[in-house]
Design an enzyme around this catalytic site. Sequence first.
Site, short mmCIF file in Angstrom:
data_model
loop_
_atom_site.label_atom_id
_atom_site.label_comp_id
_atom_site.label_asym_id
_atom_site.label_seq_id
_atom_site.Cartn_x
_atom_site.Cartn_y
_atom_site.Cartn_z
N GLY A 116 1.45 2.16 9.87
CA GLY A 116 0.20 2.09 9.15
C GLY A 116 -0.53 0.80 9.49
CB CYS A 117 -4.11 -0.11 9.48
SG CYS A 117 -4.63 0.63 7.93
#
EC number: 1.2.1.38
Length: 311
Positions: A116-117
Site C-alpha cells: 500500500g502507499c
Amino acid sequence: MKPKIFIDGEHGTTGLQIRTRLAERDDLEVISIPEAERRNKDLRADYLRAADIAILCLPDDASKEAVSLLEGHNSTRIIDTSTAHRVHPDWAYGFAELAKGQRERIAEARLVANPGCYPTGAIALVRPLRDAGLLPADYPVSVNAVSGYTGGGKQMIAQMEDKSHPEHLAANNFLYGLPLKHKHVPELQLHGRLDRRPIFSPSVGRFPQGMIVQVPLFLTGLEGTPSLAKVHSVLTDHYAGQDIVEVAPLEESAKLARVDAEELAGKDGMKLFVFGTEGDGEVNLVALLDNLGKGASGAAVQNMNLMLGKV
C-alpha cells in the site's frame, strides 16, 4: 517471445498508470481486454491464463476472484495491487528494499502482493530500526500521513474535482479512518515487525499526487537512547546502494523549512528524512513519495521487472 502482461483493471487509476508506463516498452507484449468486456468472467479468465504476468488493479474481492480464476494455471504469475494478500504467508511482499534478500524473493515468486502507499512510507522508516534492534517491538508507533486525492481512485477524484458531484468534497484537507481500523494497519504491523498495533492517522489533501508519511519517536524509548546521527546511520546503511529509496543527509534536512508533499509527484523514487535537534530526545522520521509512483504503479512495474529478471 516477449513476455505477455495483462493488467486486469487497466481502466482504473492504478491500472491506467501502469498501462502508460508500459506503453513504450518494446520488450513486452501488453494484452488488453476490451473495456466493454471487462466484466466477462470467462474472457477475463482467458486473458489471465494467457499472460506470463497478470497485474491485478482491482478491489479486494475482485482480486480474490481473479486469483481463483487461475487455480490450476500456475504458469501465470501474479502481482496484486489490492489489500487482499499483503499479509498472506504465501505471497511475497513487493517492497524490494524491505530487507536483505527481498529482491530475490520477489524475483522468484509466483505471487507478489504490491504494498500500500501509506505502508510503503511507514515501513521504509520503521523496518530498518526494528532490524537494527533500535526500535523495540512493543514501542507505541504512531503514523501520520497525508496523500494526494488520486489515492482514493476514480470516485474520490470525481468528488474532489467535480463541483456538481452529489458527494462533492470541498475540504482542502480531511482526516479519515477515524475509528483507527484502517485496512493498512495489519500490513504496517506485520511488515514493520511490530508486536503492538500502530496508531495510523491518514488524511487527504487537495492535490492530485504526492504523499508525506511521518513517524515521530521518543529516542528515550529506543534501545540505548540513540542519537539522531545513529538513527540516520541505520537508515543510510539499510538503503545503501539502492537507486529508488534515498536518505537525505542530516545537513540537508537541518536546512529545510518545509517539506512539500508534491515534490516527488510523477516520480518513482522515495526520499527519507530524519528531523530533530540533537540532544532533545525526539526525532521525526519522514517519507516523501508519490502515492501513485513508489506507492502503487511504480512499485508494480518495479516488481514486474524483478520477476522478469530485467533489473
